[in-house]
Design a protein around this motif. Structure first.
Motif, PDB file in Angstrom:
ATOM      1  N   THR A   1       0.851  -1.208   0.000  1.00  0.00           N
ATOM      2  CA  THR A   1       0.000   0.000   0.000  1.00  0.00           C
ATOM      3  C   THR A   1       0.882   1.252   0.000  1.00  0.00           C
ATOM      4  O   THR A   1       0.829   2.078   0.908  1.00  0.00           O
ATOM      5  CB  THR A   1      -0.989   0.009   1.203  1.00  0.00           C
ATOM      6  N   VAL A   2       1.732   1.347  -1.030  1.00  0.00           N
ATOM      7  CA  VAL A   2       2.605   2.520  -1.214  1.00  0.00           C
ATOM      8  C   VAL A   2       2.539   2.923  -2.685  1.00  0.00           C
ATOM      9  O   VAL A   2       2.167   2.112  -3.535  1.00  0.00           O
ATOM     10  CB  VAL A   2       4.077   2.226  -0.828  1.00  0.00           C
ATOM     11  N   ILE A   3       2.906   4.167  -2.982  1.00  0.00           N
ATOM     12  CA  ILE A   3       2.979   4.606  -4.386  1.00  0.00           C
ATOM     13  C   ILE A   3       4.138   5.599  -4.525  1.00  0.00           C
ATOM     14  O   ILE A   3       4.349   6.434  -3.638  1.00  0.00           O
ATOM     15  CB  ILE A   3       1.639   5.220  -4.852  1.00  0.00           C
ATOM     16  N   PRO A   4       4.937   5.497  -5.603  1.00  0.00           N
ATOM     17  CA  PRO A   4       6.075   6.417  -5.749  1.00  0.00           C
ATOM     18  C   PRO A   4       5.590   7.827  -6.103  1.00  0.00           C
ATOM     19  O   PRO A   4       4.689   7.982  -6.934  1.00  0.00           O
ATOM     20  CB  PRO A   4       6.877   5.816  -6.905  1.00  0.00           C
TER      21      PRO A   4
ATOM     22  N   SER B   1      -3.287   9.690   3.215  1.00  0.00           N
ATOM     23  CA  SER B   1      -4.226   8.704   3.771  1.00  0.00           C
ATOM     24  C   SER B   1      -4.192   7.415   2.954  1.00  0.00           C
ATOM     25  O   SER B   1      -3.889   7.423   1.747  1.00  0.00           O
ATOM     26  CB  SER B   1      -5.647   9.270   3.772  1.00  0.00           C
ATOM     27  N   THR B   2      -4.510   6.295   3.619  1.00  0.00           N
ATOM     28  CA  THR B   2      -4.544   4.992   2.945  1.00  0.00           C
ATOM     29  C   THR B   2      -5.551   5.004   1.802  1.00  0.00           C
ATOM     30  O   THR B   2      -5.305   4.437   0.732  1.00  0.00           O
ATOM     31  CB  THR B   2      -4.903   3.882   3.966  1.00  0.00           C
TER      32      THR B   2
ATOM     33  N   ALA C   1      -6.652   4.799  -3.967  1.00  0.00           N
ATOM     34  CA  ALA C   1      -7.270   5.442  -5.137  1.00  0.00           C
ATOM     35  C   ALA C   1      -6.213   5.726  -6.197  1.00  0.00           C
ATOM     36  O   ALA C   1      -6.439   5.517  -7.399  1.00  0.00           O
ATOM     37  CB  ALA C   1      -7.970   6.732  -4.714  1.00  0.00           C
ATOM     38  N   ALA C   2      -5.028   6.194  -5.759  1.00  0.00           N
ATOM     39  CA  ALA C   2      -3.945   6.495  -6.706  1.00  0.00           C
ATOM     40  C   ALA C   2      -3.423   5.216  -7.366  1.00  0.00           C
ATOM     41  O   ALA C   2      -3.141   5.195  -8.568  1.00  0.00           O
ATOM     42  CB  ALA C   2      -2.815   7.229  -5.984  1.00  0.00           C
TER      43      ALA C   2
ATOM     44  N   ALA D   1      -5.158   2.480  -7.953  1.00  0.00           N
ATOM     45  CA  ALA D   1      -6.171   2.078  -8.944  1.00  0.00           C
ATOM     46  C   ALA D   1      -6.098   2.972 -10.180  1.00  0.00           C
ATOM     47  O   ALA D   1      -6.219   2.495 -11.315  1.00  0.00           O
ATOM     48  CB  ALA D   1      -7.561   2.150  -8.315  1.00  0.00           C
ATOM     49  N   ARG D   2      -5.850   4.276  -9.943  1.00  0.00           N
ATOM     50  CA  ARG D   2      -5.819   5.242 -11.050  1.00  0.00           C
ATOM     51  C   ARG D   2      -4.616   5.005 -11.963  1.00  0.00           C
ATOM     52  O   ARG D   2      -4.727   5.012 -13.178  1.00  0.00           O
ATOM     53  CB  ARG D   2      -5.789   6.659 -10.458  1.00  0.00           C
ATOM     54  N   TYR D   3      -3.453   4.783 -11.359  1.00  0.00           N
ATOM     55  CA  TYR D   3      -2.217   4.703 -12.150  1.00  0.00           C
ATOM     56  C   TYR D   3      -1.853   3.287 -12.602  1.00  0.00           C
ATOM     57  O   TYR D   3      -1.171   3.111 -13.598  1.00  0.00           O
ATOM     58  CB  TYR D   3      -1.046   5.289 -11.361  1.00  0.00           C
ATOM     59  N   TYR D   4      -2.262   2.265 -11.803  1.00  0.00           N
ATOM     60  CA  TYR D   4      -1.809   0.909 -12.119  1.00  0.00           C
ATOM     61  C   TYR D   4      -2.892  -0.011 -12.678  1.00  0.00           C
ATOM     62  O   TYR D   4      -2.591  -1.116 -13.116  1.00  0.00           O
ATOM     63  CB  TYR D   4      -1.205   0.242 -10.864  1.00  0.00           C
ATOM     64  N   GLY D   5      -4.165   0.398 -12.636  1.00  0.00           N
ATOM     65  CA  GLY D   5      -5.233  -0.436 -13.213  1.00  0.00           C
ATOM     66  C   GLY D   5      -5.632  -1.588 -12.318  1.00  0.00           C
ATOM     67  O   GLY D   5      -5.486  -1.537 -11.103  1.00  0.00           O
ATOM     68  N   THR D   6      -6.114  -2.688 -12.933  1.00  0.00           N
ATOM     69  CA  THR D   6      -6.734  -3.793 -12.178  1.00  0.00           C
ATOM     70  C   THR D   6      -5.701  -4.768 -11.633  1.00  0.00           C
ATOM     71  O   THR D   6      -4.552  -4.797 -12.054  1.00  0.00           O
ATOM     72  CB  THR D   6      -7.683  -4.580 -13.095  1.00  0.00           C
TER      73      THR D   6
END
Length: 568
Positions: free
Chosen positions: A89-92, A130-131, A136-137, A139-144
């Protein structure tokens, strides 16, 4: 992870945001439900979401970011695969040379930070949001998630080029050092993490790793049914299984005898327990992981789906000062969950609770839990004898499986203890006959047994694709119902949709039958009457059978005819 929970609460107390009593309340709720402490603090309105993020940022020495209003460039996104982003649950949010900055929503332990650093082979800094914003990010950037699994297989094939020799020697198992290195190689670590992540997201209860001669199968059990995922290359079987053994603390060099272990890992933002069992087979070790996700399993008696009358009888019987209460049903019918829920209800300062389990499934604060280990002589019989010298009020025995265990349970009951246990029988009345078959005297059963709860788990119809229909006379005949009894009410089934993986089912609920041992039943037990006679007498006195409770669930629109006929 417990020390980071404590660190967060200590910081709140130190800043005067909460007091010691409120910190204890949050801790109790965290242990009861498995929810993160930060979420509980917000739910109890002790602080806002913004304050929580400020404190996490302060403890991590990180800055706050606002993912909703920022744009992440494709170059930065390429530094972290989608599978890794989902697992932790992280995003660059930034990249500079060999250093990347990851946004996270909670405190990360040094072990997790080291693992992320290893998997990405980069230096890692952190930012905080926030988690929900991070998910949400992602799902938005990496898809399914499906795309994520395909991406990992591609990555595996690419990375295996570099690590091919290492994996080959590891896969042959002819060199322990190579096997260990293969188990800890990046592609294998990432693949195992993704399998665990997928299982938790699909609410699987078990993960099966099964090596065969020409293929390596991985299957999940969801709502009692097995589903196969896309099979990985066969030569990955030993490195993948070795990876599971490494993280569960098992001996990877020993492949001739079964082993049992345990893993506790943060997956998708919450701590999950996995119980691990290995079994040597002709083509390698078969490994099964039981997924114990506290946030999915409710251990509250009110939430396990008992009908009101059975709930009332059960709560009365578990409040008695002594006696034996047995829960019966096949493996995987939810017996342990029911007993844990009963123990949670009785877990107060005034009661001393002891459990003997093989193995301990959920750690519950305030209850002394003893794992059974037959290999070193720690048997149910030995542990129960020791229990009686520990001054308990309530004892739970994982299973009554022989005359020794049953006699000590009865002795405990006769000397003023309340005893909970399980038996593997088809129905509630069968528990009495099983105890007599073990060699227990009927008069002892009659004087100590208070109640038997029989249960099954049936799959519930997916609410998203629930479809009604009118049952045919043949279906009603199978269920033993008349059209008059149904009264024109529709039956339901799940048509199948993406939400339920085209199965028509989502989740499970219990169906129950409750046999209270009253004087007429005691008389039949003393006369050694067969199961059928005891069951008929119980029905005459008002007991609903499993089939009848299943029909109630059909008429209420919870489950299908097929599920009830399958399990009753």
């Amino acid at each position: 992870m417990a020390e980071y929970t404590d660190m967060f609460l200590e910081e709140l107390v130190r800043n005067g945001i909460i007091d010691e009593a409120q910190a204890a309340e949050i801790t109790d709720e965290h242990e009861r439900t498995g929810k993160p402490v930060k979420d509980i603090a917000v739910e109890l309105e002790l602080l806002t979401s913004d304050q929580v993020l400020d404190i996490i940022a302060q403890l991590m020495g990180a800055e706050r970011v606002d993912l909703e209003h920022m744009s992440i460039s494709p170059d930065v996104l390429q530094t972290v695969p989608g599978s890794v982003a989902r697992m932790y649950t992280v995003i660059p949010v930034a990249a500079d040379g060999n250093t990347i900055t990851l946004a996270c929503g909670d405190l990360l332990s040094p072990e997790t930070t080291d693992e992320i650093h290893f998997v990405l082979s980069k230096d890692v800094l952190f930012a905080v949001d926030s988690t929900d914003a991070i998910n949400a990010a992602i799902a938005r950037y990496y898809g399914t998630e499906d795309a994520s699994m395909e991406e990992v297989f591609k990555g595996l094939e690419n990375e295996l080029g570099d690590a091919g020799e290492l994996l080959e020697s590891g896969a042959r198992g002819d060199d322990i050092a190579s096997m260990e290195a293969a188990a800890n190689s990046r592609p294998v670590v990432r693949f195992v993490n993704l399998v665990l992540l997928q299982a938790v997201q699909d609410r699987a209860s078990d993960i099966h790793f099964e090596p065969f001669e020409d293929e390596f199968k991985i299957r999940y059990r969801v709502d009692g049914a097995l589903y196969e995922m896309a099979p990985p290359p066969r030569h990955l079987a030993l490195p993948v299984i070795s990876r599971v053994k490494v993280i569960s603390g098992l001996n990877i060099a020993e492949r001739r005898v079964p082993q049992d272990g345990r893993i506790q890992l943060p997956v998708a933002g919450r701590m999950i327990d996995f119980r691990v069992s290995t079994l040597p087979t002709q083509f390698g070790e078969s490994v099964v992981l039981r997924v114990l996700d506290r946030s999915v399993v409710s251990l509250d008696l009110e939430n396990i789906g008992m009908p009101d009358d059975i709930y009332q009888y059960f709560t009365e019987d578990i409040s008695k000062p002594n006696g034996i209460v047995v829960v019966t049903g096949p493996t995987g019918s939810g017996k342990t969950t029911t007993l844990y829920s009963a123990l949670r209800r009785l877990n107060t300062v005034e009661h001393k609770l002891l459990t003997a389990e093989e193995p301990v499934e959920y750690d519950i604060d305030g209850i002394v839990q003893v794992p059974i280990n037959e290999a070193i002589g720690v048997t149910f019989g030995k542990v129960l004898r020791a229990f009686l010298r520990q001054d308990p009020d309530i004892i739970m025995v994982g299973e009554i499986r022989d005359i020794e265990t049953s006699e000590i349970a009865i002795q405990a009951s006769l000397t003023g203890h309340l005893v909970f246990s399980t038996l593997h029988t088809n129905d509630a009345a069968g528990a009495v006959t099983r105890l007599i078959d073990m060699g227990v005297e009927p008069f002892l059963i009659a004087s100590t047994l208070e109640a038997v709860l029989g249960q099954r788990l049936v799959r519930t119809i997916c609410t998203n694709c629930k479809t009604e229909y009118q049952p045919t006379p043949e279906i009603l005949q199978q269920l033993g119902l008349t059209e008059k009894q149904v009264g024109g009410r529709p039956f339901y089934y799940g048509a199948g949709c993406s939400y339920c993986n085209q199965t028509g089912y989502k989740g499970r609920r219990g169906i129950y039958e409750y046999l209270r041992v009253t004087d007429p039943i005691r008389e039949l037990i003393n006369q050694r009457r067969p199961t059928l006679v005891i069951r008929d007498k119980a029905v005459e006195m008002g007991m609903r059978t499993l089939r009848e409770d299943g029909i109630r669930c059909i008429l209420d629109g919870y489950t299908t005819v097929e599920e009830v006929l399958k399990y009753t």
